[in-house]
Design a protein around this motif. Structure first.
Motif, short mmCIF file in Angstrom:
data_model
loop_
_atom_site.label_atom_id
_atom_site.label_comp_id
_atom_site.label_asym_id
_atom_site.label_seq_id
_atom_site.Cartn_x
_atom_site.Cartn_y
_atom_site.Cartn_z
N LYS A 144 37.62 35.56 47.50
CA LYS A 144 38.76 36.46 47.61
C LYS A 144 39.40 36.71 46.24
O LYS A 144 40.54 37.12 46.14
CB LYS A 144 39.80 35.88 48.57
N VAL A 145 38.62 36.50 45.20
CA VAL A 145 39.11 36.62 43.83
C VAL A 145 39.55 38.06 43.55
O VAL A 145 38.85 39.01 43.86
CB VAL A 145 38.01 36.21 42.82
N GLN A 146 40.73 38.17 42.93
CA GLN A 146 41.22 39.48 42.49
C GLN A 146 41.10 39.66 40.98
O GLN A 146 40.96 40.79 40.51
CB GLN A 146 42.68 39.65 42.92
N THR A 147 41.15 38.54 40.22
CA THR A 147 40.98 38.60 38.77
C THR A 147 39.91 37.59 38.36
O THR A 147 40.05 36.39 38.63
CB THR A 147 42.29 38.28 38.03
N ASN A 158 29.83 39.27 45.08
CA ASN A 158 30.41 38.41 46.11
C ASN A 158 31.93 38.33 46.04
O ASN A 158 32.54 37.44 46.63
CB ASN A 158 29.81 37.01 46.02
N SER A 159 32.54 39.24 45.30
CA SER A 159 34.01 39.31 45.21
C SER A 159 34.45 40.70 45.65
O SER A 159 34.82 41.54 44.81
CB SER A 159 34.47 39.02 43.77
N PRO A 160 34.44 40.98 46.94
CA PRO A 160 34.68 42.34 47.44
C PRO A 160 36.10 42.85 47.22
O PRO A 160 36.34 44.05 47.35
CB PRO A 160 34.37 42.22 48.93
N GLY A 161 37.04 41.97 46.88
CA GLY A 161 38.41 42.41 46.64
C GLY A 161 38.79 42.39 45.17
O GLY A 161 39.97 42.49 44.83
N LEU A 162 37.78 42.29 44.28
CA LEU A 162 38.06 42.15 42.85
C LEU A 162 38.74 43.40 42.29
O LEU A 162 38.28 44.52 42.48
CB LEU A 162 36.75 41.90 42.10
N LYS A 163 39.85 43.19 41.58
CA LYS A 163 40.61 44.29 40.98
C LYS A 163 40.50 44.30 39.46
O LYS A 163 40.52 45.37 38.86
CB LYS A 163 42.09 44.18 41.37
N LYS A 164 40.40 43.11 38.85
CA LYS A 164 40.40 43.05 37.39
C LYS A 164 39.32 42.10 36.90
O LYS A 164 39.20 40.97 37.40
CB LYS A 164 41.77 42.59 36.87
N PHE A 165 38.53 42.56 35.94
CA PHE A 165 37.47 41.73 35.35
C PHE A 165 37.70 41.67 33.85
O PHE A 165 37.81 42.70 33.18
CB PHE A 165 36.10 42.32 35.65
#
Length: 300
Positions: free
Chosen positions: A160-163, A184-191
C-alpha cells in the motif's frame, strides 16, 4: 527522556533493555548501533509512546550470525523503522502500526552475503510484514536481492506504499527489483530515486554471479553494466546521460500506473556541478511526460 541512542554497548541479555525501557515511560525514539546482548525477542510492546526504532546491525553486533538467533523485533506501536543489516539476521514479529520503513543491507561482512537463500528468505519475510506501510526506502543491495528473487520467479506481496525511495546505481542488475516493486504498489503516488556510484555488486559477486549480464534480457530498455555506468557518470557525456535517464524514466512511467510525481536526485554524481549540462538535462522530462500527468523533477 524521549530520545535515546545506545552505541558500542554490551547489554545484559536478560535485564538491561527491560530496565532501560521501564525507566523511560515516554520514550519516542530508540537508536541501537554496534551492540551485543539484545533480549530475544526485542520486546517493545510495553513502550506505547515509542514511535521510531533505528537498528544498525553493524560489525560487532554478533560474533557469527550462523550461530545466533535472528534479532526478533516486537514493536506493535512503532510507526517508523530504520534498519541496516550487515552481520545479524533480523525478523519482524509484530510491526502492525508501521507506516514508514527504511531498509538497507551493508556489505561489511562477505560471509553474511554469501548465503543467498538465507538473505533472500529474510528479506522476503520482511516484505511480507510491510504490506500496509505508506513510505518505503531501500538501498542498492536490497534491490539486488529483490532482482535475484524476481529472476528466480519468487512471488512478491502487494504493498500500500504511496511514496517509494531508492538509492542505487541505474544498472541492469537492479531494474527487475525496482520494476516488481512498482508493479506491486498499485497506489503509488511518488517515486524518488537517488543515483549513486557506490559498489553495489558484492552481493552477486561473492556468489559467483555476473551482475552485469545475468539479468540483461526481458526488459524493453537496455541499461548499462556497472563498468559502463561508472564510465557514464565520470565522463558526463550529454548524449549518454540523456539516454540513461530517458530509459529509466520510461521504465518507471510504464510500471508506475498511478504515479503522480517522479523525483531523480543527481546530487551525488560527479560532474553535475556543470550548470550548462544540467540545464540541458532539465529539458528532457517535459519531452517524456507529454502523454501522462506525472510531474518529473531532476534534482542536482
Amino acid at each position: 527522556m524521549r530520545n535515546l541512542t545506545l552505541s558500542f554497548c554490551y547489554l545484559d541479555k536478560d535485564k538491561s533493555m527491560a530496565n532501560i525501557l521501564s525507566g523511560c515511560p515516554v520514550l519516542e525514539t530508540l537508536t541501537l548501533f554496534m551492540f551485543r546482548g539484545l533480549p530475544d525477542p526485542l520486546d517493545l510492546s510495553k513502550s506505547p509512546s515509542l514511535r521510531t526504532l533505528e537498528i544498525d546491525c553493524n560489525s560487532g553486533t554478533r560474533i557469527n550470525y550462523r550461530d545466533q538467533e535472528p534479532i526478533k523485533i516486537v514493536g506493535p506501536h512503532i510507526h517508523n523503522l530504520i534498519l541496516t543489516c550487515s552481520e545479524a539476521p533480523c525478523t519482524l514479529v509484530d510491526v502492525s502500526s508501521l507506516t514508514k520503513a527504511n531498509f538497507d543491507i551493508s556489505i561489511a561482512d562477505r560471509a553474511f552475503l554469501l548465503n543467498t537463500d538465507f538473505i533472500q528468505i529474510m528479506v522476503l519475510e520482511m516484505l511480507a510484514k510491510l504490506q500496509n506501510i505508506e513510505r518505503f526506502s531501500l538501498g542498492g543491495i536490497f534491490l539486488h536481492i529483490l532482482s535475484l528473487a524476481e529472476f528466480r520467479g519468487v512471488t512478491f506481496p502487494t504493498f500500500k506504499v504511496q511514496t517509494l525511495t531508492v538509492e542505487t546505481k541505474l544498472v541492469q542488475s537492479v531494474i527487475p527489483g525496482i520494476t516488481r516493486l512498482l508493479q506491486n504498489s498499485p497506489g503509488l503516488k511518488k517515486f524518488k530515486c537517488g543515483i549513486e556510484d557506490s559498489n553495489l555488486d558484492s552481493y552477486l559477486y561473492v556468489q559467483g554471479l555476473n551482475a552485469d549480464q545475468f539479468l540483461r534480457s526481458g526488459y524493453d530498455e537496455v541499461f548499462p553494466t556497472s563498468d559502463d555506468f561508472g564510465w557514464i557518470m565520470w565522463n558526463c557525456r550529454k548524449e549518454d546521460m540523456w539516454k540513461l535517464l530517458a530509459s529509466f524514466i520510461r521504465m518507471v512511467l510504464r510500471n508506475g500506473k498511478t504515479l503522480e510525481t517522479l523525483v531523480v536526485g543527481l546530487q551525488d554524481i560527479n560532474g553535475f556541478d556543470d550548470a550548462k549540462l544540467f540545464e540541458e538535462l532539465l529539458q528532457m522530462p517535459s519531452a517524456l511526460s507529454n502523454n501522462n500527468n506525472v510531474s518529473i523533477v531532476l534534482k542536482r
